[in-house]
Design a protein around this motif. Structure first.
Motif, short mmCIF file in Angstrom:
data_model
loop_
_atom_site.label_atom_id
_atom_site.label_comp_id
_atom_site.label_asym_id
_atom_site.label_seq_id
_atom_site.Cartn_x
_atom_site.Cartn_y
_atom_site.Cartn_z
N MET A 174 0.83 -1.20 0.00
CA MET A 174 0.00 0.00 0.00
C MET A 174 0.87 1.26 0.00
O MET A 174 0.49 2.28 -0.57
CB MET A 174 -0.92 0.00 1.23
CG MET A 174 -2.01 -1.07 1.22
SD MET A 174 -3.15 -0.90 -0.16
CE MET A 174 -2.69 -2.32 -1.18
N GLU A 175 2.03 1.17 0.63
CA GLU A 175 2.97 2.30 0.61
C GLU A 175 3.43 2.59 -0.82
O GLU A 175 3.49 3.74 -1.25
CB GLU A 175 4.17 2.01 1.50
CG GLU A 175 5.19 3.15 1.55
CD GLU A 175 6.41 2.83 2.41
OE1 GLU A 175 7.35 3.63 2.41
OE2 GLU A 175 6.41 1.76 3.07
N ASP A 176 3.73 1.51 -1.58
CA ASP A 176 4.13 1.68 -2.98
C ASP A 176 3.01 2.33 -3.78
O ASP A 176 3.25 3.25 -4.58
CB ASP A 176 4.48 0.32 -3.59
CG ASP A 176 5.66 -0.35 -2.90
OD1 ASP A 176 6.47 0.36 -2.29
OD2 ASP A 176 5.75 -1.59 -2.97
N LEU A 177 1.78 1.86 -3.59
CA LEU A 177 0.64 2.43 -4.31
C LEU A 177 0.39 3.88 -3.90
O LEU A 177 -0.08 4.68 -4.69
CB LEU A 177 -0.61 1.59 -4.06
CG LEU A 177 -0.61 0.18 -4.67
CD1 LEU A 177 -1.88 -0.56 -4.29
CD2 LEU A 177 -0.46 0.24 -6.19
N GLY A 178 0.74 4.20 -2.63
CA GLY A 178 0.61 5.58 -2.17
C GLY A 178 1.52 6.51 -2.96
O GLY A 178 1.11 7.62 -3.35
N TYR A 179 2.76 6.06 -3.21
CA TYR A 179 3.67 6.85 -4.04
C TYR A 179 3.09 7.02 -5.44
O TYR A 179 3.16 8.10 -6.03
CB TYR A 179 5.04 6.18 -4.14
CG TYR A 179 5.88 6.29 -2.90
CD1 TYR A 179 6.32 7.52 -2.44
CD2 TYR A 179 6.27 5.15 -2.19
CE1 TYR A 179 7.11 7.63 -1.30
CE2 TYR A 179 7.06 5.25 -1.05
CZ TYR A 179 7.47 6.49 -0.61
OH TYR A 179 8.24 6.59 0.51
N LEU A 180 2.53 5.93 -5.98
CA LEU A 180 1.98 5.98 -7.33
C LEU A 180 0.82 6.97 -7.42
O LEU A 180 0.73 7.76 -8.37
CB LEU A 180 1.51 4.58 -7.75
CG LEU A 180 0.92 4.46 -9.16
CD1 LEU A 180 1.96 4.81 -10.20
CD2 LEU A 180 0.37 3.05 -9.39
N ASN A 181 -0.05 6.94 -6.43
CA ASN A 181 -1.23 7.80 -6.46
C ASN A 181 -0.90 9.28 -6.28
O ASN A 181 -1.57 10.15 -6.83
CB ASN A 181 -2.22 7.36 -5.37
CG ASN A 181 -2.80 5.98 -5.64
OD1 ASN A 181 -2.88 5.56 -6.80
ND2 ASN A 181 -3.17 5.26 -4.59
#
Length: 476
Positions: free
Chosen positions: A303-310
């Protein structure tokens, strides 16, 4: 009855001799002969029993009940303190800097014996705490006495590509305010200072002495800014070496080696060092639709990775993840490499090297007993080891380097130093940002993962069963 007493006394002597032998072996190992003062007390516990160590057993019921718990708790705390100090301690991975080799939520068994435990530099500390008492939010240690660094003989030394736990080198000074405690104090000083101290011409047009003077002025200005804005930043405080935050990174450079990063690849003495299998770099990713849960689990995307993406449009990915996503044209519109850019916060903060996180150096890693020629070109790199870690008074006056008041054109190092980097190369605060790790900061070596829980998932679904009791040395 007499025969029974004889048998009991014989057992007590056997216990005493066994404990004494183990204790003496321990004293030989740590080379601390002051510990012999304890031998008479061990003798009394098992043989003479003149001192009533457990006097409370003859007391009234309430006292006996309370003291039994106090006795058990004190014994447990002393035992834990002793074990954590000399043999092993637990450590949890708090961030993603080593992903996907070690994951956030991995609990590690860290061996102190692998590299040799340090004799405590700050001995009076509350067990099970690093630097702060929970709830009370105050120091969990007393700074006096403060002993010199000494390390007991261990099973070996730090090897290339070892994953190592160490004290955060830049954690000697910090802002006490909650929002700033985890931030690099020196980065804050230079960051604010560069905004305050303006240049009338380009930094590149200045000679080395003028550049050094500018950075010194910026640092002083930033330091005063933090101090004068105590309401925001809190009190400026310091921590002894062994009370600083524990970090875990991979050792990619050993004492005496010359390290250079060229197009992301680490070179040692001109030869490329093997990258970890799960090394990650940052990529711009455009999605056509959300990635399915099963693919996130398969590729280890958090979810941290997706947070960067978003929020930023990019996220860290392994080579496997890039290859897999590139083939999923139904999910992914494009994947592009993030270009390398120059950062002002690259080590040394008081240098003008134009190095970046992907193209860095070359830099020689200091080795105990070895000397380096000091010049205005390299003094920014070695100033912190010489001044802060090895306790010298270093000044630069009229283009001349002074160490302890004497002109110096070379310096012989007293300790070994290491270069540490995270496997999540674009999301790791490591030696590229705060420099060398001195040997007196080395804590220990993670041996195996005894527990692992995914912070993005709860219950049994969050337990990473495949990682339990996995040896760290097998994670390459």
């Amino acid at each position: 009855m007499k025969e029974k007493k004889t048998v009991n006394m014989r057992l007590q002597w056997i216990k005493f001799i066994a404990v004494l032998v183990l204790y003496l072996l321990f004293l030989v190992w740590v080379k601390s002969w002051w510990g012999l003062l304890v031998v008479p007390f061990i003798y009394d516990v098992y043989i003479t029993k003149k001192i009533k160590w457990q006097w409370w057993k003859d007391a009234e019921s309430p006292v006996r009940f309370v003291m039994s718990w106090v006795d058990a708790i004190v014994f447990a705390l002393v035992a834990v303190y002793f074990i954590n100090l000399f043999f092993f301690q637990n450590y949890v991975i708090p961030s993603s800097s080593l992903e996907k080799s070690l994951l956030t939520g991995d609990y590690l068994f860290v061996s102190k014996v692998s590299y040799g435990p340090r004799i405590p530099q700050t001995p009076l500390t509350m067990p099970l705490t690093q630097h702060t008492l929970p709830v009370f939010e105050c120091k969990s240690y007393i700074e006096w006495p403060q002993w010199d660094y000494r390390r007991v003989e261990g099973l070996g030394k730090v090897q290339l590509n070892d994953i190592v736990v160490f004290n955060y080198p830049s954690g000697d000074t910090l802002c006490a305010a909650q929002n700033y405690q985890a931030q690099d104090y020196y980065k804050l000083c230079y960051g604010y200072g560069r905004q305050i101290v303006t240049l009338e011409q380009e930094l590149d047009s200045l000679d080395k002495m003028s550049q050094l003077n500018y950075f010194a002025a910026a640092y002083d200005a930033g330091k005063e800014y933090l101090k004068s804005n105590m309401q925001e930043f809190g009190k400026i405080t310091t921590r002894p070496t062994d009370r600083r935050e524990n970090y875990v990174k991979r050792c990619v450079g050993l004492p005496g080696q010359t390290l250079q990063i060229k197009n992301r690849i680490v070179y040692l003495d001109g030869k490329a060092n093997k990258e970890p299998d799960n090394v990650q770099y940052t990529y711009y990713v455009k999605l056509k639709r959300h990635l399915p849960e099963e693919l996130l689990v398969e590729l280890g995307i958090s979810m941290e990775d997706l947070g960067y993406l978003n929020t930023m449009g990019y996220m860290p990915l392994t080579k496997k993840a890039v290859a897999t996503l590139s083939q999923r044209k139904d999910l992914v519109e494009s994947i592009e490499t993030v270009e390398d850019t120059e950062d002002w916060d690259i080590y040394p903060l008081n240098g003008n090297t134009h190095w970046t996180r992907d193209n860095y150096g070359p830099v020689w890693i200091p080795q105990k007993g070895e000397s380096i020629k000091l010049t205005l070109d390299n003094i920014a790199i070695y100033e912190r080891p010489i001044r802060t870690y090895e306790g010298n008074d270093l000044k630069i006056s009229n283009g001349q380097i002074l160490i302890n008041g004497k002109p110096a054109d070379s310096y012989t190092f007293k300790m070994d130093y290491y270069w540490m980097m995270g496997d999540n190369r674009h999301n790791s605060a490591d030696s590229r940002y705060w420099g060398f790790v001195p040997e007196d900061h080395i804590v220990g070596k993670p041996i195996f993962i005894w527990w692992s829980s995914d912070p993005d998932r709860s219950g049994f679904g969050g337990i990473r069963w495949s990682r339990l009791f996995r040896f760290v040395d097998n994670i390459k």
